[in-house]
Design a protein around this motif. Structure first.
Motif, mmCIF file in Angstrom:
data_model
loop_
_atom_site.group_PDB
_atom_site.id
_atom_site.type_symbol
_atom_site.label_atom_id
_atom_site.label_comp_id
_atom_site.label_asym_id
_atom_site.label_seq_id
_atom_site.Cartn_x
_atom_site.Cartn_y
_atom_site.Cartn_z
ATOM 1 N N LYS A 87 6.512 4.150 -2.027
ATOM 2 C CA LYS A 87 6.703 3.888 -1.046
ATOM 3 C C LYS A 87 8.328 3.691 -0.808
ATOM 4 O O LYS A 87 8.977 4.045 0.228
ATOM 5 N N GLN A 89 10.578 5.410 -2.283
ATOM 6 C CA GLN A 89 11.236 6.876 -2.312
ATOM 7 C C GLN A 89 10.898 7.266 -0.816
ATOM 8 O O GLN A 89 12.029 8.049 -0.156
ATOM 9 N N LEU A 90 10.054 7.144 -0.206
ATOM 10 C CA LEU A 90 9.673 7.415 1.140
ATOM 11 C C LEU A 90 10.537 6.771 2.161
ATOM 12 O O LEU A 90 11.199 7.464 2.970
ATOM 13 N N GLU A 91 10.687 5.592 1.905
ATOM 14 C CA GLU A 91 11.575 4.889 2.728
ATOM 15 C C GLU A 91 13.213 5.275 2.635
ATOM 16 O O GLU A 91 13.707 5.519 3.761
ATOM 17 N N LEU A 94 12.966 8.449 4.672
ATOM 18 C CA LEU A 94 12.991 8.323 5.950
ATOM 19 C C LEU A 94 14.223 7.788 6.690
ATOM 20 O O LEU A 94 14.656 7.964 7.780
ATOM 21 N N VAL A 197 1.129 5.134 1.921
ATOM 22 C CA VAL A 197 1.755 6.093 1.289
ATOM 23 C C VAL A 197 1.012 7.634 1.680
ATOM 24 O O VAL A 197 1.667 8.459 2.044
ATOM 25 N N GLN A 200 1.122 8.891 5.089
ATOM 26 C CA GLN A 200 2.819 9.474 5.239
ATOM 27 C C GLN A 200 3.078 10.686 4.790
ATOM 28 O O GLN A 200 3.790 11.511 5.181
ATOM 29 N N VAL A 201 2.700 11.001 3.375
ATOM 30 C CA VAL A 201 2.840 12.055 2.584
ATOM 31 C C VAL A 201 2.364 13.401 3.185
ATOM 32 O O VAL A 201 2.670 14.395 3.340
ATOM 33 N N LEU A 204 3.965 14.274 6.501
ATOM 34 C CA LEU A 204 5.253 14.604 6.519
ATOM 35 C C LEU A 204 5.425 16.253 5.738
ATOM 36 O O LEU A 204 6.307 16.878 5.798
ATOM 37 N N PHE A 218 12.310 15.090 -0.253
ATOM 38 C CA PHE A 218 10.669 15.155 -0.037
ATOM 39 C C PHE A 218 9.972 16.145 -0.743
ATOM 40 O O PHE A 218 8.922 15.982 -1.360
#
Length: 726
Positions: A87, A89-91, A94, A197, A200-201, A204, A218
């Motif tokens: 999470k 890493q994704l934040e 983004l 998560v 979202q992955v 994306l 990503f």
């Protein structure tokens, strides 16, 4: 001679292990349980003291260290933090993308203009329609199309040059409107992403990032998920398929398909052609490929067990999220389906019950997905090594313990401990004390003699200085040790001449002066102890009470020690051993270390033992004949028509029949010396009757003093001093 002392620094030479020391450390267990395998297992479990007096670790210590390491890992990590890391890493990705979108909007001048040419309206609309699901296949894997990325990069400059690259028909204002429209569409898409998560992955994956660094980050995240997915089946296989061409990917799918076919053939009872499989695909398995199908299956099971243990150790909701997260990350549905089939085939052939575990992690240190997979590998290695150590403790081969894995987990000192434990058996075997018979170890005759010798030494070391004075020595004669007295020489005496007394006898007879004339009556010789020939039967009580009261081990040691004493110093003597409980039986000397008490039957059948003792002693008509009876209880069984009859309290019939055999022994000149290890009423009454009938001696003693009484009394009875003048 001068000595120098220094602090221990690890360079000093430690004395090598000696076979005698190892044998000493297992003797007590062997005496107590009569099982060499059990004694060896106990020795390997607990270790021993080395010649320096330091304790050497055993398998039990290695197990404790291994379990402690497992507890430390469980107390250290928070497995649910895997999603916190993803999470985060994704934040970060983004945030980078949002910042870039905001900057592009600012550079383009904010909101789109109200008036646009038809051509200008089509371009942004077309671009918007490509968000996010209608991109080229390359874009669907998280990559931007080169043309689009170039347009957006130029658009970020906000200048006339970017508009010219879109075509001569586009004006700078129209391009800015298009860029604003694209950026706003992307911001809206990002704002509508799922909260979880995996969702979202998944979304994306079909999104074109405007920020190149966010796109790269990503892509790295996706690659780590792909690696985790491939590691579920094949160790280090991901390195082989990374950046594969379409042809290479097809070869990978062919390999998985053929592997599934081999497993199906194996399930059908056929013999798969593994060699042909490896000739075709061996390069995909790295520098250390499996050498057999079973080895490959074992490797795949281990890898699958890691992932399954990770899933099992997560809370239910997170478990499903991780499965969703990894579900379709290979980017090829055909390969994904083949791998799913592979997992089903492996589970059908070899269920993974022992390879999957739910680990109760309770720490607070965060961990990422790849580190969690490595942690599962370590936890599985701990489990496997624990099973190996436990199997060895309870009868397995010590060579089955993976020494390299032990060193990886516990360090070089643990490896050294294992090597030392392996040496125990090698040293004993090389010394000739044990040998392999089938799958079992057994004592050699030399080993049995050595145990008897050590028992004899142990007993003599326990003797106090005044112990020997308690046993009278009455007679002297030939063949024994010299005494402090002399006698006139007689024909047949050993010619141990006392020169001083012989010369003095001549001078007393003729007076002083030279030369000295000697006559036969002048010769004076030293007296020697008289050695008698003795035939002995040891009657050893094998009833369960001997073990219950701790007497059995001491009695066995005494029997071994006496056997060693007679065979080494009194070779003309004879020794027989009889064990008795409900029934009596003769025991050979080599059987003594393995003798156990009879825990499944009741009875102390002295009656039967005395009958066998008389038969054995009937072979000897010269010298002393004696029975040494070691027991902690009165007779509670006797023979009647070949069968044992038990009663407690003792039956009058049992007492009567036993005393009849005592009388027969007395009539045959057989002395019965009784060594009692208890003092209860029935026992004292019985042995007093035996003493009155047989005139033998009765000793009330304890297990720790039993050896002193029996051995000293035996030696004393061998050496009797003659009284009077020769």
């Amino acid at each position: 001679m001068r000595y120098r002392y220094s602090m221990w620094d690890g360079t000093q030479e430690v004395p090598a292990l000696q076979a005698e020391d190892i044998l000493d450390n297992l003797t007590d267990d062997l005496m107590n349980f009569g099982d060499l395998q059990h004694a060896l297992r106990n020795l390997l479990q607990r270790g021993m003291r080395n010649p320096m007096g330091d304790r050497m670790q055993g398998l039990r210590d290695l197990l404790q260290q291994l379990r402690q390491q497992r507890r430390q890992q469980l107390d250290r990590f928070d497995l649910s933090s895997i999603f916190d890391d993803l999470k985060r890493q994704l934040e970060e990705i983004l945030d980078m993308e949002q910042n870039t979108l905001d900057r592009r909007l600012e550079e383009a001048g904010g909101q789109p203009q109200g008036e646009q040419s038809p051509q200008g309206q089509q371009s942004p609309q077309g671009s918007a329609q490509q968000q996010p699901g209608q991109q080229s296949p390359q874009g669907q894997q998280g990559q931007q199309q080169p043309g689009q990325q170039g347009d957006q990069s130029e658009g970020s400059e906000g200048g006339q040059q970017g508009g010219q690259q879109q075509g001569a028909s586009q004006q700078p204002g129209e391009f800015a409107d298009m860029l604003r429209n694209i950026a706003n569409k992307k911001k809206q898409f990002l704002s509508e992403l799922p909260e979880d998560v995996p969702g979202q992955v998944k979304e994306l994956q079909n999104y074109e990032f405007m920020d190149p660094e966010a796109q790269a980050r990503f892509n790295e995240l996706l690659e780590s998920l792909k690696k985790a997915m491939m590691d579920t089946f094949f160790k280090d296989m991901y390195n082989q398929i990374a950046n594969m061409s379409p042809e290479d990917m097809q070869r990978m799918k062919d390999m998985v398909r053929d592997l599934n076919q081999m497993l199906q053939d194996k399930m059908a009872g056929k013999e798969p052609n593994f060699d042909q499989f490896m000739q075709q695909y061996g390069d995909l398995f790295g520098d250390n490929p499996p050498q057999s199908l079973d080895e490959l299956i074992q490797q795949m099971q281990h890898q699958m067990g890691q992932m399954q243990s990770l899933l099992d150790s997560l809370p239910g909701e997170m478990r499903q999220q991780l499965q969703d997260l990894l579900g379709d990350k290979l980017g090829d549905s055909e390969l994904q389906q083949a791998l799913n089939e592979l997992g089903q085939n492996l589970e059908y052939l070899y269920p993974m019950r022992d390879l999957r575990n739910q680990y109760p992690f309770r720490g607070d240190e965060e961990i990422d997905l790849q580190s969690a997979m490595n942690l599962m590998d370590q936890m599985q290695s701990i489990d496997e090594l624990e099973r190996q150590l436990e199997r060895t403790q309870y009868g397995g081969e010590i060579d089955d313990i993976d020494a390299e894995k032990l060193e990886d987990l516990l360090g070089p000192e643990a490896r050294e401990t294992l090597d030392q434990l392996k040496q125990f058996l090698e040293i004993l075997e090389e010394a000739g004390y044990i040998r392999k018979k089938g799958n079992q170890w057994e004592l050699t005759p030399r080993g049995t003699r050595k145990i008897g010798q050590r028992a004899l030494i142990e007993i003599y070391n326990q003797l106090k200085a005044d112990s020997f004075g308690k046993h009278e020595i009455r007679d002297t004669g030939s063949g024994g040790e010299r005494t402090d007295t002399t006698k006139k020489y007689e024909f047949g005496d050993p010619f141990l001449l006392d020169i001083q007394k012989t010369i003095m006898n001549s001078m007393y007879r003729e007076g002083p002066g030279t030369p000295i004339h000697l006559k036969p009556d002048d010769f004076e010789v030293e007296r020697t102890e008289l050695l008698t020939q003795t035939s002995t039967v040891i009657m050893l009580d094998l009833s369960w009470s001997m073990a219950l009261r701790g007497s059995f081990q001491a009695a066995k040691k005494v029997a071994l020690a006496l056997n060693n004493l007679i065979s080494s110093q009194y070779q003309r003597d004879s020794l027989y051993i009889i064990g008795f409980s409900a029934y009596a039986r003769e025991l050979k000397a080599e059987e003594l270390p393995y003798v156990r008490w009879d825990e499944s039957v009741l009875g102390t059948n002295m009656h039967h033992a005395l009958m066998i003792a008389q038969k054995l002693l009937a072979k000897h008509t010269q010298g002393t004949r004696q029975i040494i009876m070691i027991s902690d209880g009165e007779p509670t069984a006797h023979l009647e028509k070949g069968r044992s009859y038990f009663a407690y309290p003792p039956s009058p019939i049992t007492i009567r029949e036993t005393l009849k055999e005592v009388k027969r022994c007395t009539q045959k000149g057989i002395t019965i010396n009784t060594f009692m290890l208890d003092r209860n009423y029935y026992l004292k009454e019985f042995v007093n009757q035996v003493a009155r009938i047989n005139k033998g001696r009765v000793f009330y003693t304890t297990p720790d003093k039993l050896g002193e009484y029996i051995l000293v009394d035996y030696v004393a009875s061998k050496k009797k001093k003659l009284s009077g003048v020769g």
